[in-house]
Design a protein around this motif. Structure first.
Motif, PDB file in Angstrom:
ATOM      1  N   LEU A  12      -8.893   6.907   3.978  1.00  0.00           N
ATOM      2  CA  LEU A  12      -9.031   5.647   3.242  1.00  0.00           C
ATOM      3  C   LEU A  12      -8.829   5.875   1.750  1.00  0.00           C
ATOM      4  O   LEU A  12      -8.188   5.063   1.066  1.00  0.00           O
ATOM      5  CB  LEU A  12     -10.412   5.029   3.499  1.00  0.00           C
ATOM      6  CG  LEU A  12     -10.711   4.616   4.936  1.00  0.00           C
ATOM      7  CD1 LEU A  12     -12.125   4.061   5.045  1.00  0.00           C
ATOM      8  CD2 LEU A  12      -9.694   3.580   5.422  1.00  0.00           C
ATOM      9  N   PHE A  13      -9.386   6.973   1.254  1.00  0.00           N
ATOM     10  CA  PHE A  13      -9.216   7.304  -0.161  1.00  0.00           C
ATOM     11  C   PHE A  13      -7.750   7.583  -0.472  1.00  0.00           C
ATOM     12  O   PHE A  13      -7.238   7.170  -1.520  1.00  0.00           O
ATOM     13  CB  PHE A  13     -10.069   8.523  -0.522  1.00  0.00           C
ATOM     14  CG  PHE A  13      -9.920   8.963  -1.954  1.00  0.00           C
ATOM     15  CD1 PHE A  13     -10.612   8.320  -2.965  1.00  0.00           C
ATOM     16  CD2 PHE A  13      -9.076  10.017  -2.287  1.00  0.00           C
ATOM     17  CE1 PHE A  13     -10.463   8.719  -4.288  1.00  0.00           C
ATOM     18  CE2 PHE A  13      -8.924  10.425  -3.596  1.00  0.00           C
ATOM     19  CZ  PHE A  13      -9.621   9.772  -4.603  1.00  0.00           C
ATOM     20  N   PHE A  14      -7.073   8.278   0.441  1.00  0.00           N
ATOM     21  CA  PHE A  14      -5.660   8.585   0.231  1.00  0.00           C
ATOM     22  C   PHE A  14      -4.834   7.302   0.169  1.00  0.00           C
ATOM     23  O   PHE A  14      -3.972   7.145  -0.705  1.00  0.00           O
ATOM     24  CB  PHE A  14      -5.143   9.485   1.348  1.00  0.00           C
ATOM     25  CG  PHE A  14      -3.668   9.802   1.239  1.00  0.00           C
ATOM     26  CD1 PHE A  14      -3.235  10.845   0.439  1.00  0.00           C
ATOM     27  CD2 PHE A  14      -2.729   9.054   1.931  1.00  0.00           C
ATOM     28  CE1 PHE A  14      -1.886  11.125   0.313  1.00  0.00           C
ATOM     29  CE2 PHE A  14      -1.375   9.333   1.820  1.00  0.00           C
ATOM     30  CZ  PHE A  14      -0.961  10.375   1.008  1.00  0.00           C
ATOM     31  N   VAL A  15      -5.086   6.373   1.094  1.00  0.00           N
ATOM     32  CA  VAL A  15      -4.355   5.100   1.100  1.00  0.00           C
ATOM     33  C   VAL A  15      -4.647   4.314  -0.172  1.00  0.00           C
ATOM     34  O   VAL A  15      -3.744   3.700  -0.769  1.00  0.00           O
ATOM     35  CB  VAL A  15      -4.715   4.273   2.345  1.00  0.00           C
ATOM     36  CG1 VAL A  15      -4.113   2.879   2.273  1.00  0.00           C
ATOM     37  CG2 VAL A  15      -4.226   4.976   3.612  1.00  0.00           C
ATOM     38  N   LEU A  16      -5.907   4.342  -0.619  1.00  0.00           N
ATOM     39  CA  LEU A  16      -6.270   3.647  -1.852  1.00  0.00           C
ATOM     40  C   LEU A  16      -5.551   4.263  -3.050  1.00  0.00           C
ATOM     41  O   LEU A  16      -5.028   3.546  -3.913  1.00  0.00           O
ATOM     42  CB  LEU A  16      -7.780   3.703  -2.065  1.00  0.00           C
ATOM     43  CG  LEU A  16      -8.304   3.083  -3.369  1.00  0.00           C
ATOM     44  CD1 LEU A  16      -7.974   1.594  -3.419  1.00  0.00           C
ATOM     45  CD2 LEU A  16      -9.801   3.317  -3.518  1.00  0.00           C
ATOM     46  N   LEU A  17      -5.516   5.602  -3.098  1.00  0.00           N
ATOM     47  CA  LEU A  17      -4.819   6.286  -4.187  1.00  0.00           C
ATOM     48  C   LEU A  17      -3.338   5.938  -4.181  1.00  0.00           C
ATOM     49  O   LEU A  17      -2.734   5.692  -5.226  1.00  0.00           O
ATOM     50  CB  LEU A  17      -5.008   7.798  -4.059  1.00  0.00           C
ATOM     51  CG  LEU A  17      -4.308   8.664  -5.116  1.00  0.00           C
ATOM     52  CD1 LEU A  17      -4.829   8.349  -6.506  1.00  0.00           C
ATOM     53  CD2 LEU A  17      -4.507  10.148  -4.803  1.00  0.00           C
ATOM     54  N   TYR A  18      -2.751   5.890  -2.988  1.00  0.00           N
ATOM     55  CA  TYR A  18      -1.334   5.537  -2.875  1.00  0.00           C
ATOM     56  C   TYR A  18      -1.100   4.097  -3.325  1.00  0.00           C
ATOM     57  O   TYR A  18      -0.093   3.775  -3.975  1.00  0.00           O
ATOM     58  CB  TYR A  18      -0.860   5.723  -1.434  1.00  0.00           C
ATOM     59  CG  TYR A  18       0.590   6.141  -1.317  1.00  0.00           C
ATOM     60  CD1 TYR A  18       1.608   5.372  -1.859  1.00  0.00           C
ATOM     61  CD2 TYR A  18       0.944   7.304  -0.655  1.00  0.00           C
ATOM     62  CE1 TYR A  18       2.934   5.747  -1.749  1.00  0.00           C
ATOM     63  CE2 TYR A  18       2.270   7.700  -0.552  1.00  0.00           C
ATOM     64  CZ  TYR A  18       3.257   6.914  -1.095  1.00  0.00           C
ATOM     65  OH  TYR A  18       4.572   7.290  -0.997  1.00  0.00           O
ATOM     66  N   THR A  19      -2.044   3.223  -2.993  1.00  0.00           N
ATOM     67  CA  THR A  19      -1.924   1.818  -3.392  1.00  0.00           C
ATOM     68  C   THR A  19      -1.933   1.670  -4.906  1.00  0.00           C
ATOM     69  O   THR A  19      -1.153   0.899  -5.479  1.00  0.00           O
ATOM     70  CB  THR A  19      -3.074   1.001  -2.787  1.00  0.00           C
ATOM     71  OG1 THR A  19      -3.039   1.115  -1.357  1.00  0.00           O
ATOM     72  CG2 THR A  19      -2.981  -0.462  -3.183  1.00  0.00           C
ATOM     73  N   LEU A  20      -2.802   2.419  -5.570  1.00  0.00           N
ATOM     74  CA  LEU A  20      -2.937   2.324  -7.025  1.00  0.00           C
ATOM     75  C   LEU A  20      -1.918   3.179  -7.767  1.00  0.00           C
ATOM     76  O   LEU A  20      -1.873   3.151  -9.008  1.00  0.00           O
ATOM     77  CB  LEU A  20      -4.356   2.752  -7.442  1.00  0.00           C
ATOM     78  CG  LEU A  20      -5.498   1.907  -6.891  1.00  0.00           C
ATOM     79  CD1 LEU A  20      -6.838   2.497  -7.320  1.00  0.00           C
ATOM     80  CD2 LEU A  20      -5.380   0.467  -7.353  1.00  0.00           C
ATOM     81  N   ARG A  21      -1.109   3.925  -7.040  1.00  0.00           N
ATOM     82  CA  ARG A  21      -0.170   4.877  -7.634  1.00  0.00           C
ATOM     83  C   ARG A  21       0.717   4.286  -8.723  1.00  0.00           C
ATOM     84  O   ARG A  21       0.923   4.923  -9.769  1.00  0.00           O
ATOM     85  CB  ARG A  21       0.688   5.492  -6.515  1.00  0.00           C
ATOM     86  CG  ARG A  21       1.719   6.497  -6.961  1.00  0.00           C
ATOM     87  CD  ARG A  21       2.766   6.693  -5.896  1.00  0.00           C
ATOM     88  NE  ARG A  21       3.417   5.446  -5.541  1.00  0.00           N
ATOM     89  CZ  ARG A  21       4.309   4.832  -6.296  1.00  0.00           C
ATOM     90  NH1 ARG A  21       4.688   5.374  -7.437  1.00  0.00           N
ATOM     91  NH2 ARG A  21       4.845   3.699  -5.916  1.00  0.00           N
ATOM     92  N   PRO A  22       1.267   3.061  -8.578  1.00  0.00           N
ATOM     93  CA  PRO A  22       2.120   2.525  -9.648  1.00  0.00           C
ATOM     94  C   PRO A  22       1.383   2.366 -10.973  1.00  0.00           C
ATOM     95  O   PRO A  22       1.975   2.515 -12.035  1.00  0.00           O
ATOM     96  CB  PRO A  22       2.569   1.163  -9.101  1.00  0.00           C
ATOM     97  CG  PRO A  22       2.411   1.257  -7.628  1.00  0.00           C
ATOM     98  CD  PRO A  22       1.230   2.147  -7.412  1.00  0.00           C
ATOM     99  N   LEU A  23       0.088   2.048 -10.903  1.00  0.00           N
ATOM    100  CA  LEU A  23      -0.693   1.883 -12.124  1.00  0.00           C
ATOM    101  C   LEU A  23      -1.051   3.221 -12.746  1.00  0.00           C
ATOM    102  O   LEU A  23      -1.355   3.297 -13.940  1.00  0.00           O
ATOM    103  CB  LEU A  23      -1.983   1.101 -11.831  1.00  0.00           C
ATOM    104  CG  LEU A  23      -1.821  -0.285 -11.229  1.00  0.00           C
ATOM    105  CD1 LEU A  23      -3.184  -0.917 -10.988  1.00  0.00           C
ATOM    106  CD2 LEU A  23      -0.975  -1.174 -12.125  1.00  0.00           C
ATOM    107  N   LEU A  24      -1.023   4.281 -11.941  1.00  0.00           N
ATOM    108  CA  LEU A  24      -1.447   5.601 -12.398  1.00  0.00           C
ATOM    109  C   LEU A  24      -0.267   6.507 -12.724  1.00  0.00           C
ATOM    110  O   LEU A  24      -0.462   7.650 -13.117  1.00  0.00           O
ATOM    111  CB  LEU A  24      -2.314   6.274 -11.314  1.00  0.00           C
ATOM    112  CG  LEU A  24      -3.456   5.411 -10.762  1.00  0.00           C
ATOM    113  CD1 LEU A  24      -4.171   6.131  -9.634  1.00  0.00           C
ATOM    114  CD2 LEU A  24      -4.429   5.057 -11.878  1.00  0.00           C
ATOM    115  N   PHE A  25       0.943   5.988 -12.523  1.00  0.00           N
ATOM    116  CA  PHE A  25       2.164   6.754 -12.765  1.00  0.00           C
ATOM    117  C   PHE A  25       2.150   8.078 -11.999  1.00  0.00           C
ATOM    118  O   PHE A  25       2.492   9.135 -12.529  1.00  0.00           O
ATOM    119  CB  PHE A  25       2.360   6.999 -14.269  1.00  0.00           C
ATOM    120  CG  PHE A  25       2.543   5.734 -15.053  1.00  0.00           C
ATOM    121  CD1 PHE A  25       3.757   5.073 -15.056  1.00  0.00           C
ATOM    122  CD2 PHE A  25       1.494   5.173 -15.760  1.00  0.00           C
ATOM    123  CE1 PHE A  25       3.935   3.890 -15.765  1.00  0.00           C
ATOM    124  CE2 PHE A  25       1.658   3.997 -16.474  1.00  0.00           C
ATOM    125  CZ  PHE A  25       2.879   3.352 -16.477  1.00  0.00           C
TER     126      PHE A  25
END
Length: 245
Positions: free
Chosen positions: A70-83
């Motif tokens: 779940l954390f991995f999917v969340l990180l992937y989801t936010l990836r554009p904002l985190l560059f």
């Protein structure tokens, strides 16, 4: 003359995008990475952990707990904002989770596409101005508005920059349903090939020990899919060139 000048109506110049709209995403990414790096440094110092120890803890959390995927999917989801590079996360999905990482990457990848789409739709003008490939995106602008699904699908298949396509789709305010469907279909071959490539590198312990053992089956399947994807992209590009001539 001074009175006449004072009575003249003043012309208000159009104001450009606010500072927040221009740099909001970058500031958010800077804050995230500052907190992440600072928190990591403090945690390792307090617990006297080496790099290998901390990596092992992270991998154990991601692979051995219910919250890890779940954390991995969340990180992937936010990836554009985190560059954060999409390819790196996709490789990590295969390395950490194996073939099931395809599912996590598809979920996270499509969610991140919608996240970038929303950023482009909200922040609007300015996001694409500094990109080298803006002229390529503009080539498809009219087609994006008139035929969203087919155009996004083509852009995915010919490997145009992933996030740039997302931002452009949001900026142009195309319908999200055809955008998401075309993204899911067009990105699938590349996703599977990269995840399998990441899964072919063995375990963290072996890599840390300098003992790289590639899984020949996963590696072969990944290479075949990559070659098929490249061939498909060349075929689509050829059709695009003929249609444009």
């Amino acid at each position: 003359m001074n009175e006449d000048f004072a009575q003249r109506p003043t012309t208000l110049l159009p104001q450009g995008p606010s500072f927040l709209k221009q740099h909001g995403a970058k500031l958010l990414a800077l804050l995230f990475w500052s907190l992440l790096v600072g928190g990591y440094y403090i945690y390792t110092q307090v617990n006297n952990l080496t790099l290998a120890d901390s990596l092992a803890l992270i991998v154990d959390f991601l692979t051995s707990s219910f919250a890890g995927p779940l954390f991995f999917v969340l990180l992937y989801t936010l990836r554009p904002l985190l560059f954060f590079p999409a390819t790196l996360l996709t490789l990590l999905a295969g390395f950490l989770f194996g073939p099931i990482g395809i599912l996590y990457t598809v979920l996270g990848g499509n969610a991140s596409a919608m996240m970038a789409y929303g950023v482009g739709r909200y922040f609007g003008q300015g996001l694409l101005d500094d990109e080298e490939d803006t002229n390529v995106i503009q080539k498809y602008t009219r087609r994006l508005r008139n035929n969203s699904f087919e155009t996004v699908l083509v852009m995915r298949l010919i490997f145009l920059p992933y996030d740039l396509v997302n931002y452009a789709a949001g900026f142009l305010k195309i319908k999200w349903q055809p955008f998401l469907l075309a993204t899911a279909v067009g990105s699938l071959p590349g996703t599977i090939s990269v995840v399998l490539l990441g899964g072919s590198f063995g375990t963290l312990e072996a890599l840390m020990a300098g003992n790289i053992q590639l899984d020949p089956l996963s590696l072969t399947f990944s290479i075949v899919l990559i070659l098929v994807s490249i061939g498909l992209s060349r075929f689509v590009k050829g059709r695009e060139a003929k249609a444009a001539s």
